[in-house]
Every structure is written in structure tokens, then in C-alpha cells.
Design a protein around this motif. Sequence first.
Motif, PDB file in Angstrom:
ATOM      1  N   UNK A  81      -0.038 -34.114  14.596  1.00  0.00           N
ATOM      2  CA  UNK A  81       0.457 -35.485  14.582  1.00  0.00           C
ATOM      3  C   UNK A  81       0.998 -35.899  13.217  1.00  0.00           C
ATOM      4  N   UNK A  82       0.341 -35.477  12.143  1.00  0.00           N
ATOM      5  CA  UNK A  82       0.791 -35.863  10.804  1.00  0.00           C
ATOM      6  C   UNK A  82       2.198 -35.347  10.529  1.00  0.00           C
ATOM      7  N   UNK A  83       2.463 -34.120  10.908  1.00  0.00           N
ATOM      8  CA  UNK A  83       3.784 -33.543  10.665  1.00  0.00           C
ATOM      9  C   UNK A  83       4.842 -34.262  11.502  1.00  0.00           C
ATOM     10  N   UNK A  84       4.513 -34.593  12.737  1.00  0.00           N
ATOM     11  CA  UNK A  84       5.456 -35.315  13.590  1.00  0.00           C
ATOM     12  C   UNK A  84       5.735 -36.709  13.061  1.00  0.00           C
ATOM     13  N   UNK A  85       4.709 -37.381  12.585  1.00  0.00           N
ATOM     14  CA  UNK A  85       4.884 -38.726  12.031  1.00  0.00           C
ATOM     15  C   UNK A  85       5.724 -38.677  10.755  1.00  0.00           C
ATOM     16  N   UNK A  86       5.458 -37.700   9.914  1.00  0.00           N
ATOM     17  CA  UNK A  86       6.228 -37.559   8.685  1.00  0.00           C
ATOM     18  C   UNK A  86       7.695 -37.260   9.008  1.00  0.00           C
ATOM     19  N   UNK A  87       7.939 -36.389   9.986  1.00  0.00           N
ATOM     20  CA  UNK A  87       9.306 -36.072  10.389  1.00  0.00           C
ATOM     21  C   UNK A  87      10.020 -37.281  10.968  1.00  0.00           C
ATOM     22  N   UNK A  88       9.324 -38.086  11.763  1.00  0.00           N
ATOM     23  CA  UNK A  88       9.919 -39.294  12.335  1.00  0.00           C
ATOM     24  C   UNK A  88      10.295 -40.307  11.272  1.00  0.00           C
ATOM     25  N   UNK A  89       9.421 -40.508  10.307  1.00  0.00           N
ATOM     26  CA  UNK A  89       9.702 -41.439   9.212  1.00  0.00           C
ATOM     27  C   UNK A  89      10.857 -40.919   8.365  1.00  0.00           C
ATOM     28  N   UNK A  90      10.886 -39.624   8.112  1.00  0.00           N
ATOM     29  CA  UNK A  90      11.974 -39.039   7.322  1.00  0.00           C
ATOM     30  C   UNK A  90      13.308 -39.187   8.051  1.00  0.00           C
ATOM     31  N   UNK A  91      13.315 -38.964   9.355  1.00  0.00           N
ATOM     32  CA  UNK A  91      14.546 -39.116  10.138  1.00  0.00           C
ATOM     33  C   UNK A  91      15.032 -40.565  10.105  1.00  0.00           C
ATOM     34  N   UNK A  92      14.123 -41.505  10.277  1.00  0.00           N
ATOM     35  CA  UNK A  92      14.479 -42.924  10.208  1.00  0.00           C
ATOM     36  C   UNK A  92      15.064 -43.271   8.838  1.00  0.00           C
ATOM     37  N   UNK A  93      14.467 -42.760   7.766  1.00  0.00           N
ATOM     38  CA  UNK A  93      14.940 -43.057   6.410  1.00  0.00           C
ATOM     39  C   UNK A  93      16.347 -42.499   6.191  1.00  0.00           C
ATOM     40  N   UNK A  94      16.607 -41.301   6.676  1.00  0.00           N
ATOM     41  CA  UNK A  94      17.935 -40.703   6.511  1.00  0.00           C
ATOM     42  C   UNK A  94      18.973 -41.490   7.298  1.00  0.00           C
ATOM     43  N   UNK A  95      18.659 -41.870   8.518  1.00  0.00           N
ATOM     44  CA  UNK A  95      19.614 -42.637   9.333  1.00  0.00           C
ATOM     45  C   UNK A  95      19.835 -44.022   8.724  1.00  0.00           C
ATOM     46  N   UNK A  96      18.788 -44.661   8.248  1.00  0.00           N
ATOM     47  CA  UNK A  96      18.930 -45.976   7.621  1.00  0.00           C
ATOM     48  C   UNK A  96      19.790 -45.881   6.362  1.00  0.00           C
ATOM     49  N   UNK A  97      19.561 -44.857   5.576  1.00  0.00           N
ATOM     50  CA  UNK A  97      20.328 -44.659   4.340  1.00  0.00           C
ATOM     51  C   UNK A  97      21.801 -44.392   4.651  1.00  0.00           C
ATOM     52  N   UNK A  98      22.069 -43.633   5.723  1.00  0.00           N
ATOM     53  CA  UNK A  98      23.445 -43.256   6.062  1.00  0.00           C
ATOM     54  C   UNK A  98      24.113 -44.254   6.997  1.00  0.00           C
ATOM     55  N   UNK A  99      23.449 -45.339   7.352  1.00  0.00           N
ATOM     56  CA  UNK A  99      24.019 -46.278   8.328  1.00  0.00           C
ATOM     57  C   UNK A  99      25.225 -47.034   7.796  1.00  0.00           C
ATOM     58  N   UNK A 100      25.464 -47.009   6.504  1.00  0.00           N
ATOM     59  CA  UNK A 100      26.630 -47.664   5.932  1.00  0.00           C
ATOM     60  C   UNK A 100      27.897 -46.819   6.047  1.00  0.00           C
ATOM     61  N   UNK A 101      27.767 -45.558   6.405  1.00  0.00           N
ATOM     62  CA  UNK A 101      28.914 -44.665   6.535  1.00  0.00           C
ATOM     63  C   UNK A 101      29.543 -44.886   7.909  1.00  0.00           C
ATOM     64  N   UNK A 102      30.837 -45.224   7.959  1.00  0.00           N
ATOM     65  CA  UNK A 102      31.467 -45.538   9.252  1.00  0.00           C
ATOM     66  C   UNK A 102      31.381 -44.408  10.285  1.00  0.00           C
ATOM     67  N   UNK A 103      31.509 -43.163   9.861  1.00  0.00           N
ATOM     68  CA  UNK A 103      31.445 -42.039  10.802  1.00  0.00           C
ATOM     69  C   UNK A 103      30.057 -41.931  11.439  1.00  0.00           C
ATOM     70  N   UNK A 104      29.026 -42.184  10.663  1.00  0.00           N
ATOM     71  CA  UNK A 104      27.658 -42.162  11.194  1.00  0.00           C
ATOM     72  C   UNK A 104      27.484 -43.295  12.203  1.00  0.00           C
ATOM     73  N   UNK A 105      28.035 -44.472  11.893  1.00  0.00           N
ATOM     74  CA  UNK A 105      27.939 -45.599  12.826  1.00  0.00           C
ATOM     75  C   UNK A 105      28.597 -45.275  14.156  1.00  0.00           C
TER      76      UNK A 105
END
Length: 81
Positions: A32-56
Motif C-alpha cells: 500500500x505504501x508504494x501505491x500511495x507514493x506512486x499515486x501522489x507522485x503521479x498527481x504532482x507530475x500532472x498538476x505541475x504539467x497542467x499548464x502545458x497546452x498539449x498536456x491539457x
Amino acid sequence: MLKNPTNSTIPQAPIRQVGYPAYKSPYGPNGFKAGAFGGVALFAVIYYASGIPKVKRDILQKIPFLGGYFIKEIPASDNPF
């Protein structure tokens, strides 16, 4: 049963496979710890890249129920062209 060149049968014992447990590395992620860490990391990357028009366009607008949030429509009066 196998046949030899003289056409007589040779009895053969069935091959028994021994079940070995799967190898689990002590250095790998643990549940569970690894899955939670991966989920948080994925959210952080998507949030950080959400300003890029191609990602949107290619990723965020295709998420069900949340995609409409990332569609940015500019009124014709604000369009300089």
C-alpha cells in the motif's frame, strides 16, 4: 509410455513439478505504501504539467467528469485576432 526401437513399451514415472515460492526482493516496494507514493507522485507530475497546452488537450480533457474543467474557452470579444 515411450516406445523404443524394438516396439516394446518402457514405463516412465510422471514428472512432478515442485512449486517454488516467487522471489520477493527485500529492496522492492511493499504494498500500500508504494501505491500511495506512486499515486501522489503521479498527481504532482500532472498538476505541475497542467499548464502545458498539449498536456491539457491530450491528457486532462479526456478524464471523465473532470475534463470539462480543463477546457478554456475564450470569448470572441477577448480574442485579439
